[in-house]
Write a protein that holds these residues in place. Structure first.
Motif, mmCIF file in Angstrom:
data_model
loop_
_atom_site.group_PDB
_atom_site.id
_atom_site.type_symbol
_atom_site.label_atom_id
_atom_site.label_comp_id
_atom_site.label_asym_id
_atom_site.label_seq_id
_atom_site.Cartn_x
_atom_site.Cartn_y
_atom_site.Cartn_z
ATOM 1 N N GLY A 55 0.808 -1.210 0.000
ATOM 2 C CA GLY A 55 0.000 0.000 0.000
ATOM 3 C C GLY A 55 0.844 1.263 0.000
ATOM 4 O O GLY A 55 2.011 1.266 -0.403
ATOM 5 N N ILE A 56 0.234 2.349 0.470
ATOM 6 C CA ILE A 56 0.916 3.637 0.551
ATOM 7 C C ILE A 56 0.671 4.222 1.939
ATOM 8 O O ILE A 56 -0.242 3.821 2.653
ATOM 9 C CB ILE A 56 0.421 4.628 -0.524
ATOM 10 N N ALA A 57 1.505 5.186 2.305
ATOM 11 C CA ALA A 57 1.348 5.835 3.608
ATOM 12 C C ALA A 57 1.926 7.237 3.549
ATOM 13 O O ALA A 57 2.760 7.560 2.695
ATOM 14 C CB ALA A 57 2.039 5.030 4.711
ATOM 15 N N THR A 58 1.471 8.070 4.470
ATOM 16 C CA THR A 58 2.070 9.381 4.686
ATOM 17 C C THR A 58 2.400 9.503 6.169
ATOM 18 O O THR A 58 1.852 8.790 7.001
ATOM 19 C CB THR A 58 1.129 10.526 4.271
ATOM 20 N N GLY A 59 3.303 10.418 6.486
ATOM 21 C CA GLY A 59 3.677 10.549 7.888
ATOM 22 C C GLY A 59 4.364 11.853 8.203
ATOM 23 O O GLY A 59 4.791 12.598 7.307
ATOM 24 N N ASP A 60 4.455 12.144 9.515
ATOM 25 C CA ASP A 60 5.119 13.345 10.036
ATOM 26 C C ASP A 60 4.655 14.602 9.298
ATOM 27 O O ASP A 60 5.462 15.467 8.936
ATOM 28 C CB ASP A 60 6.641 13.207 9.959
ATOM 29 N N ARG A 260 -3.863 -0.886 5.779
ATOM 30 C CA ARG A 260 -3.576 -0.220 4.509
ATOM 31 C C ARG A 260 -4.581 0.885 4.212
ATOM 32 O O ARG A 260 -4.210 1.970 3.739
ATOM 33 C CB ARG A 260 -3.556 -1.237 3.361
ATOM 34 N N ALA A 261 -5.858 0.628 4.485
ATOM 35 C CA ALA A 261 -6.877 1.641 4.205
ATOM 36 C C ALA A 261 -6.662 2.879 5.062
ATOM 37 O O ALA A 261 -6.782 4.014 4.579
ATOM 38 C CB ALA A 261 -8.268 1.065 4.455
ATOM 39 N N MET A 262 -6.345 2.686 6.333
ATOM 40 C CA MET A 262 -6.140 3.827 7.203
ATOM 41 C C MET A 262 -4.881 4.596 6.825
ATOM 42 O O MET A 262 -4.888 5.832 6.742
ATOM 43 C CB MET A 262 -6.056 3.369 8.652
ATOM 44 N N TYR A 263 -3.789 3.878 6.565
ATOM 45 C CA TYR A 263 -2.529 4.561 6.260
ATOM 46 C C TYR A 263 -2.600 5.339 4.950
ATOM 47 O O TYR A 263 -1.861 6.307 4.765
ATOM 48 C CB TYR A 263 -1.385 3.554 6.226
ATOM 49 N N ALA A 264 -3.480 4.928 4.023
ATOM 50 C CA ALA A 264 -3.624 5.659 2.766
ATOM 51 C C ALA A 264 -4.279 7.016 2.973
ATOM 52 O O ALA A 264 -4.107 7.923 2.150
ATOM 53 C CB ALA A 264 -4.447 4.845 1.767
#
Length: 544
Positions: A55-60, A260-264
């Motif tokens: 999946g994908i993620a964003t952070g900070d 995965r759904a949440m981190y997207a």
């Protein structure tokens, strides 16, 4: 924040992808490695598109920056498209319009095919439709995944023209612990779905992002006779020792559809604690656990840290060539004029686990980190200063019959050992007239609200403050634990499981915290279970 429908998010994301001249790819992560047929000179050629198996993620994410992350199925370069959208998911127009295509680091075997983009100079208080894919060496675009995130409010008006106020977030910890992994019979890691349903602006993972020391088996018989069925991979079937073992633990958690759904759609602020390496570890420790062939904790911790930094959407420091960076994990994430988050690292600089009753100061933060925390919290102009700690302050956390894992030492008298380091931090906050400090943590596998006050304490040189505890999000439930009276804690609320190591099956014994920070800077905390039920709530009004 205003919830966006998936259709509107996709509308904006597709527009962003169009700006990059990239045709959308519809293959799902389950079809990783699927071939695409093309034609050249009338001859059918088959090549493998790069997919996004994690999946994908964003952070900070701050008011002007964020980290974009993904993992490819093979070597390639990460490409991300950002498009500023309104609350309906439609592109912003005129002076508010913003779109950008960014390229990240190369994804190779050296980083387990993970890649990051440090997106900077973003407009504050703006929601973005996000699409991400990898390009192979020939420039061919692979599978595209879509999501969204919003930058924190800035000091001026938002691009939408609204007032730069109000945000919310969730926090928890402890994922896939005590042998409770991904159970599709109950819908996978449902605690993540419950957090996602609150539509938070970001998520603090307070540590134990994996359980490298906890093997996961195909079945577990619960006390009532029910069979818990885990999805199992080779890497999670034993304790992690090799770098690939540690990486496999992170890959495993990202196989869960809820994660995965949440981190997207929800940026993460990640911390680490002990289970990213092994239970209750400290630098220099030599294990006696017969399950391990590599018993030097420092070696295991280096591998665990490399895998953790590769898989968490945190800023890539240094040259980025190895995925392992010696730079510190502790850091400040500014969320605009209302809120600063101070993430601690209570593991890297920690002294050995003893009874904690040394008459001289021993470390849980380390001298450099303690100085940083005092300096940065004292300098903060944000209304609320949230200290996200991977270990609790007043809860007794044993490491065997005598030794202590955290700083509480079962002695309600004056500070000793590691307590002396925290006492120095609290005293400095009082001396520097710091207001509106809240401590958040997980670690102990139950939820609680603690109020600390000098009038109840053996040590009194500090101002009152709250500590809120929430976890696990997908692990065994324990507690409640005994409290140490040195800093005068009062247990305003707690909720634990019905018995030790209760499974996540019902969701009743899995916990997270939710914070709503409104336009008047009222900081409202609620403790919730994995079914979304609010168990306890407290509104904190800022001191001016």
């Amino acid at each position: 924040m205003t919830a966006l429908t998936r259709r509107n998010i996709l509308k904006g994301a597709i527009a962003a992808a169009g700006a990059a001249a990239v045709a959308p790819v519809t293959a799902s992560p389950a079809l990783a490695g699927a071939a695409q047929t093309t034609r050249h000179s009338g001859v059918a050629l088959v090549r493998n598109r790069l997919t996004l198996p994690s999946g994908i993620a964003t952070g900070d994410v701050t008011a002007g920056s964020g980290v974009l992350w993904s993992r490819a199925s093979g070597s390639g370069r990460l490409v991300a498209s950002l498009l500023a959208v309104d609350d309906d998911g439609s592109p912003l127009r005129g002076s508010r319009a913003f779109q950008r295509v960014l390229r990240g680091t190369a994804a190779t075997e050296a980083t387990d095919f993970t890649s990051k983009i440090n997106a900077t100079h973003l407009p504050a208080g703006t929601r973005f439709a996000l699409s991400m894919h990898f390009e192979d060496a020939e420039g061919n675009a692979g599978e595209t995944a879509r999501g969204s995130f919003a930058t924190a409010p800035g000091t001026g008006l938002l691009r939408s023209g609204r007032t730069p106020r109000r945000q919310s977030f969730v926090w928890s910890g402890d994922t896939a612990g005590q042998g409770w992994g991904i159970n599709e019979d109950i819908g996978g890691m449902r605690g993540y779905a419950a957090m996602h349903a609150t539509r938070p602006d970001f998520f603090i993972h307070s540590g134990d992002t994996i359980y490298a020391d906890g093997p996961i088996t195909a079945q577990v018989t619960e006390p009532d006779g029910q069979i818990w069925r885990n999805h199992v991979t080779e890497e999670v079937s034993k304790v992690a020792e090799s770098l690939n073992d540690f990486r496999g633990r992170h890959r495993y958690n990202l196989m869960d559809r809820n994660v995965r759904a949440m981190y997207a759609e929800v940026p993460v602020i990640a911390q680490w604690d002990d289970h990213e390496t092994t239970n209750n570890w400290y630098p220099g420790e030599i294990l006696t656990d017969p399950r391990y062939t590599e018993r030097r904790v420092d070696v295991l911790a280096a591998r665990g840290r490399q895998a953790w930094q590769e898989y968490q959407p945190i800023a890539q420091l240094g040259d980025g060539s190895t995925g392992f960076e010696p730079a510190r994990i502790y850091r400040k994430i500014s969320r605009g004029p209302q809120l600063d988050i101070f993430c601690l690292d209570m593991r890297t600089f920690k002294g050995p686990n003893t009874d904690g009753k040394e008459t001289s100061l021993t470390h849980i933060l380390g001298e450099e980190q303690a100085r940083w925390l005092i300096r940065e919290v004292s300098r903060s102009r944000a209304t609320w200063k949230v200290i996200s700690a991977d270990l609790p302050l007043g809860i007794i956390v044993p490491d065997g019959p005598v030794n202590q894992e955290s700083l509480a030492n079962r002695d309600a008298g004056a500070p000793l050992g590691k307590e002396l380091e925290i006492a120095g931090v609290l005293s400095a906050f009082k001396r520097n007239r710091v207001k509106n400090v809240v401590w958040l943590t997980a670690d102990v596998h139950y939820c609680a609200a603690h109020h600390y006050s000098p009038e109840r304490a053996a040590f009194s040189d500090f101002d009152p403050f709250w500590e809120f505890v929430a976890g696990p999000i997908n692990a065994g439930t324990f507690g409640p634990s005994q409290m140490d009276g040195t800093f005068g804690p009062d247990v305003a609320f707690y909720k634990a499981g019905a018995y030790a190591n209760q499974s996540p099956r019902t969701g009743e014994s899995q916990f997270f915290g939710y914070v709503d920070l409104d336009e008047d800077d009222v900081f409202t905390v609620s403790l919730r279970n994995a079914n979304g039920t609010v168990l306890w709530r407290k509104a904190l009004h800022p001191e001016r």
